[in-house]
Design a protein around this motif. Sequence first.
Motif, PDB file in Angstrom:
ATOM      1  N   MET A  25       1.467   7.636   3.083  1.00 58.59           N
ATOM      2  CA  MET A  25       2.821   8.121   2.918  1.00 58.59           C
ATOM      3  C   MET A  25       2.922   8.810   1.557  1.00 58.59           C
ATOM      4  O   MET A  25       2.531   8.233   0.548  1.00 58.59           O
ATOM      5  CB  MET A  25       3.786   6.928   2.985  1.00 58.59           C
ATOM      6  CG  MET A  25       5.173   7.314   3.323  1.00 58.59           C
ATOM      7  SD  MET A  25       6.234   5.863   3.560  1.00 58.59           S
ATOM      8  CE  MET A  25       5.758   5.360   5.201  1.00 58.59           C
TER       9      MET A  25
ATOM     10  N   GLN B   1       8.395  11.267  -0.534  1.00 56.27           N
ATOM     11  CA  GLN B   1       9.284  10.965   0.586  1.00 56.27           C
ATOM     12  C   GLN B   1      10.462  10.109   0.124  1.00 56.27           C
ATOM     13  O   GLN B   1      10.332   9.311  -0.796  1.00 56.27           O
ATOM     14  CB  GLN B   1       8.520  10.271   1.710  1.00 56.27           C
ATOM     15  CG  GLN B   1       7.565  11.207   2.408  1.00 56.27           C
ATOM     16  CD  GLN B   1       6.896  10.553   3.599  1.00 56.27           C
ATOM     17  OE1 GLN B   1       6.924   9.354   3.757  1.00 56.27           O
ATOM     18  NE2 GLN B   1       6.304  11.376   4.443  1.00 56.27           N
TER      19      GLN B   1
ATOM     20  N   HIS C 134      13.785   7.368   0.265  1.00 53.10           N
ATOM     21  CA  HIS C 134      13.995   5.959   0.596  1.00 53.10           C
ATOM     22  C   HIS C 134      12.954   5.037  -0.034  1.00 53.10           C
ATOM     23  O   HIS C 134      12.497   4.089   0.585  1.00 53.10           O
ATOM     24  CB  HIS C 134      14.055   5.740   2.102  1.00 53.10           C
ATOM     25  CG  HIS C 134      14.978   6.683   2.816  1.00 53.10           C
ATOM     26  ND1 HIS C 134      16.331   6.707   2.580  1.00 53.10           N
ATOM     27  CD2 HIS C 134      14.731   7.656   3.712  1.00 53.10           C
ATOM     28  CE1 HIS C 134      16.882   7.645   3.320  1.00 53.10           C
ATOM     29  NE2 HIS C 134      15.936   8.243   4.009  1.00 53.10           N
ATOM     30  N   ALA C 135      12.610   5.312  -1.272  1.00 54.56           N
ATOM     31  CA  ALA C 135      11.597   4.513  -1.959  1.00 54.56           C
ATOM     32  C   ALA C 135      11.973   3.040  -1.988  1.00 54.56           C
ATOM     33  O   ALA C 135      11.134   2.172  -1.739  1.00 54.56           O
ATOM     34  CB  ALA C 135      11.379   5.046  -3.375  1.00 54.56           C
TER      35      ALA C 135
ATOM     36  N   GLU D  33      13.870   1.235   0.043  1.00 54.75           N
ATOM     37  CA  GLU D  33      13.706   0.599   1.353  1.00 54.75           C
ATOM     38  C   GLU D  33      12.234   0.433   1.706  1.00 54.75           C
ATOM     39  O   GLU D  33      11.826  -0.581   2.281  1.00 54.75           O
ATOM     40  CB  GLU D  33      14.406   1.415   2.445  1.00 54.75           C
ATOM     41  CG  GLU D  33      15.916   1.436   2.325  1.00 54.75           C
ATOM     42  CD  GLU D  33      16.423   2.566   1.426  1.00 54.75           C
ATOM     43  OE1 GLU D  33      15.612   3.311   0.817  1.00 54.75           O
ATOM     44  OE2 GLU D  33      17.646   2.694   1.293  1.00 54.75           O
ATOM     45  N   ARG D  34      11.432   1.427   1.359  1.00 53.02           N
ATOM     46  CA  ARG D  34       9.995   1.344   1.629  1.00 53.02           C
ATOM     47  C   ARG D  34       9.371   0.193   0.846  1.00 53.02           C
ATOM     48  O   ARG D  34       8.501  -0.527   1.353  1.00 53.02           O
ATOM     49  CB  ARG D  34       9.324   2.668   1.286  1.00 53.02           C
ATOM     50  CG  ARG D  34       9.696   3.763   2.279  1.00 53.02           C
ATOM     51  CD  ARG D  34       9.320   5.164   1.859  1.00 53.02           C
ATOM     52  NE  ARG D  34       8.000   5.298   1.265  1.00 53.02           N
ATOM     53  CZ  ARG D  34       7.694   6.252   0.389  1.00 53.02           C
ATOM     54  NH1 ARG D  34       8.606   7.129   0.000  1.00 53.02           N
ATOM     55  NH2 ARG D  34       6.479   6.338  -0.099  1.00 53.02           N
TER      56      ARG D  34
ATOM     57  N   ALA E  88       7.521  -3.016   2.529  1.00 53.53           N
ATOM     58  CA  ALA E  88       6.140  -3.293   2.124  1.00 53.53           C
ATOM     59  C   ALA E  88       6.014  -4.703   1.558  1.00 53.53           C
ATOM     60  O   ALA E  88       5.070  -5.436   1.889  1.00 53.53           O
ATOM     61  CB  ALA E  88       5.682  -2.264   1.096  1.00 53.53           C
TER      62      ALA E  88
ATOM     63  N   ALA F   3       3.685   0.784  -0.005  1.00 48.83           N
ATOM     64  CA  ALA F   3       4.820   1.688   0.206  1.00 48.83           C
ATOM     65  C   ALA F   3       4.459   3.141  -0.084  1.00 48.83           C
ATOM     66  O   ALA F   3       5.275   4.040   0.138  1.00 48.83           O
ATOM     67  CB  ALA F   3       5.989   1.259  -0.673  1.00 48.83           C
TER      68      ALA F   3
END
Length: 189
Positions: free
Chosen positions: A1, A5, A7-8, A10-11, A15, A37
């Motif tokens: 990923m 990208q 939404h860090a 949330e990722r 994770a 993530a």
Amino acid sequence: MARWQPHASERLVVAALELFEERGYENTTVIQIAERAGLTKSTFFRHFPDKREVLFGGGAVSGLLVEGIDAAPAGAGPLEAVAHALEVIGAEVFTSDRREFGARRSAAIAANPELREREALKGLRVTASMTDALKRRGVPDLAARVAAELGALAWKIAYERWTDAANGDTFGELARRTLAEVRAAGAVC
């Protein structure tokens, strides 16, 4: 990923939960969470002060509860204002697409004393926030504290019920019903 990208935050949460489930909380590092993530360690620390906080969302829920109490109808009593706030977090945070995540999060927290302690501290902050919001509405100190404590208890029970996969009710429905049950139980004692 790719790192760019969106939404860090949330990722990182996803994770962390995956790694806590796979390796256990104690055996998971911030670097591993960030790598899973697709991010860097510094990005992790821009979003969370430590790995304990990754499952607790900062003060977002407290803020929504306060907003919900503030937005309750002017004539609402203390418990009605708390019920309104619980419905707000149900609509904003505890949505049906997050039910499975909520159950997994609860299991990860239950498996680790450090996370259980963080959960308890978060509960105290939430209760204090609701108490302060009720007092700003003109609710006397003791009534505000009691309503906030009952609301926190109802929230905890409703959350447990909501994360049960067999339960199809929304969090807001469960919270309102549970608050009524807690209130009725208090009248019996």
